[in-house]
Scaffold this motif. Structure first.
Motif, short mmCIF file in Angstrom:
data_model
loop_
_atom_site.label_atom_id
_atom_site.label_comp_id
_atom_site.label_asym_id
_atom_site.label_seq_id
_atom_site.Cartn_x
_atom_site.Cartn_y
_atom_site.Cartn_z
N UNK A 137 3.47 7.16 -1.91
CA UNK A 137 4.77 6.86 -2.52
C UNK A 137 5.63 6.04 -1.57
N UNK A 138 6.70 5.47 -2.12
CA UNK A 138 7.57 4.64 -1.31
C UNK A 138 8.16 5.44 -0.16
N UNK A 168 -7.49 5.53 -5.24
CA UNK A 168 -6.28 6.34 -5.32
C UNK A 168 -5.92 6.98 -3.98
N UNK A 169 -6.94 7.22 -3.14
CA UNK A 169 -6.67 7.88 -1.86
C UNK A 169 -5.75 7.04 -0.99
N UNK A 170 -5.83 5.71 -1.17
CA UNK A 170 -5.04 4.83 -0.30
C UNK A 170 -3.60 4.71 -0.78
N UNK A 171 -3.28 5.36 -1.90
CA UNK A 171 -1.95 5.20 -2.48
C UNK A 171 -0.94 6.15 -1.85
N UNK A 181 11.95 -1.80 -7.21
CA UNK A 181 10.88 -2.51 -7.92
C UNK A 181 9.49 -2.08 -7.47
N UNK A 182 9.41 -1.28 -6.44
CA UNK A 182 8.10 -0.91 -5.93
C UNK A 182 7.63 0.40 -6.55
#
Lengths: 914, 174
Positions: free
Chosen positions: B132-133, B127-130, B144-145
């Protein structure tokens, strides 16, 4: 949707359907304790589950209804028609709430105190004068056969319901599957338990489902001491329709694989595979038949609602009607059943309304006071025949003749050469009604044509026999199933398509140098077929597989599939014709449902996917000739009703097909240099008259111009302006705006015929809200019966913008709308003696405002009963309260069209019930 | 019938269970994705929504369908609607001669085959690598992302199947 909620909805809807029948039954047999017990239990169950799921509104309504039923049960209250009517009303309210619950997945806001108060008053034995409707005349609805048979004594003690299969059937399917891996062990399954005997667990073969089901069955039988016949019903288990559909798909696949294998083995001599393959083939066929049978359902399911409808109608119309139903157990495919439900209901309503005379008239004609409508269903060949017979006044041939001449459907001379029966068939033409008065039930001349079209859509026919003074009989003949149909495989532009054999009349081969060739009249291709001209449709053009402008090659060899849709014959031109093949029709993906050219798709024996053409769709989409034949009458009818011409701006945007918007909605037409268009915050804007104006497009893929000037339609309302980018502005025409087809596309209200062309009417409201926030939700589709009932709506609003926005919206929803610029004009209408079903009024208006207007309306007797819905851009609490005070039935925010439609429907339905 | 107590308890039990798994996933701190490439860009599709991975298929064209719909294909007796993801993302069509692959997902009970260039592997991403757009992302893509994962030297765009399959013509199909 939550599984729990979905299950609750299915369950409750079933219970409600039973309740409808039971309550009507109770009205006739007030002293039937088991009946009361059963009704009480059903309502109690609904209440209980609502409480469990946290649905307070539903629970409250059910609770109050249950109170009355409890009093009935204890004998403290006598079953009267008035009480039953009230309970039916609460059932209706529950239905409404359920429908909303299904859509919103949550209980709608609001309360039902009005109803609950009346229910509670009734439970306490006080029947407030005026609040309760007068006791309706006793209705003699003969108890339906299914109602009598499908015993309701216990949850399981009833006839099979939608989606249920008899255990016996499943057992058989299971057995056949079991045969496959170990044929040697396959003893014939013990005969299914005899229908009347109590299920014996010992008789259960080693099948997984059986022990549980049959173990449960005797327990139920003991617990409730059901009559012997219901033990048949205990032999069933509930299976979801999805599961059955899956099973069907799998079996179809098996059949196709079997066919492939057979073909391979046929080319081998003396193969060791031959014998086992034959066995496989045999078992597959039986399995297929077995699974097909699980989809079959008794037609009684489609009839279950009729006793209630007839009961309500007879009260409303002051007639005595006796409804008889025979052959309710006749089975047909689930899918066909769904499609036949609405037309059937419509025809029965028609019979009750037009056919059956008033008691007085009947007595005078020497007939028994109570009219009779008999439904009869039976099998004949591969078809099911449904008869709807009434002993009413029959069709008035003279009136039909007169009407046919008036509508220009036939000349006097033509009519003279026709048989009475042929003349009677005119009632299936669009816009044809001989009813002297339009009632809320029927008589609008819409309906019978829809009934006929719907029946023809599934390959059925309607016949009509009528004798004046004696009654009419409608005979519907429909195929048993739509699942497997014979189809002709054709090729066009290197792609294959299937055409249902049922609509194919003949095949004609044409080429430039043969006797049969395609000729043209002003570019319209036709074929001389036995001295008649056959209109032609090029499939490649209809499906846009080639450019419209391409020169049609009339020299090379082509095939013409002569197709019959209703009474309209035309030819579909294709490149090649292959064999006919039995195909399993599968519905197309939801994305493609809007394409009218296809009725489904299927997988052929060679494993490829193929689209199934819908001749109906092709006929309507490609032939204006066929369309005009039936629309001329409709248009005339509409002319008679409203002759308001509207100036429409025609344009194109993202495609060749014309689009239109009421000109009065358009503030200006502009052309803007593309260089000025800026892209800010994810959308296009342009600086326009010192402000930023957002630019929207018709749809996602719209190609904006890359150079030069971009044409724009500017819409404005008070402060806000909005630009819609279009390809080309085509024309401005004066035309009536009759939206014929609703669209599911957002941004499109529907299609209308404008300047002889089907044109999409765009929904400005949609784009406004898209540019300025809050998106609307999808508006719901009105069901079959409702759409055909046009209610007159008076719209009072000073802003021409809103008037123009709402008129198309409301006419799409099936209302006949008239407008007034202000309250004074509206009141003038009253003085002219006009009547409306409902009035929608703005609040902020110059001169007399909405509140004053409502007060004025309520003051005078003429419109006192007409409900008024307030429309306002600000809906705060005090406005709301004041609105209620002055007599508004509802208060709706201006931009919230969904709320408006709902409110309209609700207001009108409460009005209808009260 | 719904009223029978055992039935409702069972359903209630199932509800609790599904909530339980949701909690477990959050606590684990990572999500699993099937990686696919489209036009050189790495995308991730939530592994649980992927039903099948297919090689090149024979596709039947559907005239008059929205341009994003490439056609229909037969997947073991089921008719699957093929969606051209390149088209959906406004990317140029795949160069001629290059064969694509497909990932089958289910959306509202209907199977859809998403046509992409190639399928990679299953990655478990922390999750740390996530992230938002980025706001500057092309609106088509942003639509779509579901967000971006920062991988070693590459960025992975999470494909939201639900939104990918909601375009003109599908919006109202519930």
């Amino acid at each position: 949707m939550d599984d729990l909620l979905r299950e609750f909805l299915t369950e409750t809807n079933e219970s409600i359907a039973t309740l409808d029948v039971e309550l009507v039954n109770l009205e006739q047999n007030p002293n039937n304790p088991p009946l009361i017990d059963n009704i009480f239990r059903l309502v109690h169950t609904i209440k209980g589950t609502c409480g469990f799921l946290g649905l307070p509104r539903l629970a409250a309504v059910a609770h109050s209804g249950e109170n009355i039923l409890g009093k009935f049960r204890e004998g403290k209250l006598v079953v009267t028609p008035a009480a039953v009517t009230l309970i039916l009303e609460s059932i209706d309210r529950i239905k409404e709430l359920l429908a909303q619950l299904e859509q919103l997945e949550a209980e709608p806001a609001g309360d039902d105190n009005d109803l609950i108060e009346r229910l509670d008053a009734m439970a306490e034995g006080k029947i407030p004068a005026g609040a309760a409707p007068p006791p309706p005349p006793p209705v003699e609805v003969a108890p339906a056969k299914p109602a009598a048979e499908g015993d309701f004594d216990h949850e399981l003690g009833r006839a099979l319901k939608p989606g249920e299969v008899s255990l016996e059937e499943l057992e058989r399917v299971f057995q056949e599957t079991a045969v496959l891996p170990a044929p040697s062990k396959a003893e014939p399954a013990p005969a299914p338990a005899p229908a009347v005997a109590v299920p014996v667990p010992a008789a259960a073969p080693p099948a997984a489902q059986k022990p549980t089901a049959s173990a449960a069955a005797p327990k139920e039988a003991v617990a409730t001491a059901v009559p012997a016949e219901s033990s048949v019903a205990n032999q069933s288990i509930r299976v979801s329709v999805d599961l059955l559909e899956n099973l069907m798909t799998m079996v179809s696949e098996l059949v196709l694989t079997r066919n492939q294998l057979l073909q391979m083995v046929r080319s081998l001599d003396n193969s060791e595979f031959t014998v086992p393959l034959q066995r496989l083939s045999h078992v597959t066929t039986e399995l297929q038949e077995g699974v097909m049978k699980t989809r079959m359902q008794p037609i009684g399911n489609a009839w279950a609602k009729l006793p209630r409808i007839i009961r309500d109608l007879s009260v409303e119309l002051g007639k005595k009607i006796d409804l008889q139903m025979h052959g309710a157990e006749t089975e047909l495919d689930r899918q066909v059943l769904e499609l036949i439900k609405d037309p059937l209901t419509h025809m029965v309503r028609n019979s009750a309304d037009h056919g059956i005379e008033n008691p007085a008239d009947r007595l005078q004609a020497g007939k028994p006071e109570a009219g009779r409508i008999a439904l009869n269903a039976f099998h004949e060949g591969g078809h099911i025949i449904i008869e709807i017979k009434d002993d009413g006044r029959g069709l008035n041939t003279r009136r039909i003749r007169q009407k046919a001449i008036e509508n220009g459907l036939a000349t006097e001379a033509e009519l003279d050469s026709m048989s009475t029966q042929q003349i009677h068939m005119f009632i299936f033409k669009a816009g044809f009604s001989t009813a002297a008065a339009v009632t809320s039930v029927s008589g609008r001349g819409v309906g019978m044509d829809v009934v006929k079209t719907n029946i023809e859509k599934i390959g059925g026919t309607v016949e009509l026999k009528s004798e004046e003074g004696k009654g009419s009989t409608f005979t519907i003949k429909i195929p048993l199933t739509l699942a497997i149909v014979s189809a002709l495989i054709v090729e066009c532009a290197a792609e294959r398509y299937a055409i249902p054999q049922i609509s194919v009349v003949e095949l004609v081969r044409v080429s430039g140098n043969s006797e049969m060739k395609i000729e043209r009249i002003n570019d319209t291709p036709v074929l001389r077929l036995r001295n008649r001209l056959l209109p032609l449709v090029f499939l490649d053009q209809t499906l846009r597989l080639v450019e419209q402008t391409d020169e049609i090659d009339t020299q090379s060899e082509k095939f013409i599939v002569v197709t019959l849709v209703g009474s309209y014959q035309f030819g579909i031109v294709v490149d090649r014709v292959f064999d006919t093949e039995e195909i399993v029709v599968k519905p197309v993906a939801p994305i493609l449902r809007d394409i009218p050219m296809f009725s489904g798709n299927t997988i052929l024996g060679d494993g490829s996917v193929i689209m199934i053409l819908d001749p109906n769709g092709i006929a309507t989409a490609s032939s204006e000739t066929a369309a005009t034949e039936s629309t001329v009458v409709e248009d005339e009818m509409r002319h008679a009703r409203s002759s308001e011409l509207m100036a429409l701006l025609l344009f194109t945007a993202g495609g060749k097909e014309p689009k239109a918007v009421p000109l009065s909605l358009v503030a200006r037409l502009e052309e803007i240099d593309v260089g000025q268009i800026e892209f800010v915050n994810g959308r296009h804007v342009v600086q326009y008259r010192g402000k930023l104006m957002p630019l929207v497009t018709m749809r996602e893929g719209f190609q904006m111009r890359t150079e030069g000037r971009q044409p724009i339609l500017v819409f404005s309302d008070h402060e806000s302006t909005l630009g819609l980018m279009v390809d080309e502005i085509v024309d401005i025409v004066e035309s009536e705006l009759n939206i014929e087809l609703k669209s599911s596309d957002q941004g499109i209200l529907g299609s209308a015929v404008i300047a002889g062309q089907a044109t999409e009417i765009i929904d400005v409201g949609y784009f406004l809200t898209r540019a300025f926030g809050d998106w609307f939700k999808n508006h719901d589709d009105s069901p079959f019966g409702q759409a055909s009932e046009k209610r007159k709506v008076l719209l009072v609003d000073d802003s021409p913008f809103f008037r123009n926005m709402l008129v198309p919206l409301l006419s799409v929803a099936g209302y006949a709308v008239e407008t007034a610029d202000n309250a004074e004009i509206a009141l003038k209408r009253r003085d002219e003696g006009e009547q409306f079903s409902v009035i929608i009024s703005d609040i902020e208006m110059p001169g007399m405002n909405g509140f004053e207007f409502a007060e004025e309306v309520k003051r005078d007797y003429r419109w006192r009963e007409t409900p008024i819905i307030a429309l306002s851009s600000h809906t705060n609490k005090s406005d709301f309260d004041r609105g209620r005070e002055v007599g508004f039935a509802d208060y709706v925010a201006k931009f919230d069209r969904e709320a408006l439609l709902k409110s309209l429907a609700q207001t009108l339905s409460t009005e209808g019930n009260a | 019938m719904m009223a029978s107590t055992p039935a409702t308890t069972t359903t209630g039990g199932a509800l609790v269970k599904s909530q339980g798994t949701a909690v477990a996933k959050a606590a684990g701190g990572s999500s699993e994705y099937v990686t696919v490439t489209i036009g050189g860009q790495l995308f991730g599709i939530p592994v649980l929504s992927v039903q099948d991975v297919l090689g090149p298929q024979k596709i039947t064209r559907i005239p008059l369908a929205p341009p994003e719909i490439a056609g229909a294909l037969n997947l073991r007796g089921r008719i699957v609607t093929a969606v051209d993801v390149r088209r959906r993302l406004n990317l140029p069509p795949r160069p001629a001669g290059e064969q694509g692959m497909s990932v089958v997902v289910e959306h509202r009970g209907e199977p859809y085959s998403l046509m992409i260039d190639s399928v990679g592997e299953v990655l478990s991403l922390p999750d740390e690598a996530f992230e938002r757009n980025p706001l500057t992302l092309n609106p088509r893509w942003r639509e779509v992302s579901g967000g971006i994962y920062r991988l070693d030297g590459r960025l992975l765009v999470v494909l939201e199947v639900e939104r990918l399959l909601t375009f003109q013509g599908t919006s109202s199909a519930a």
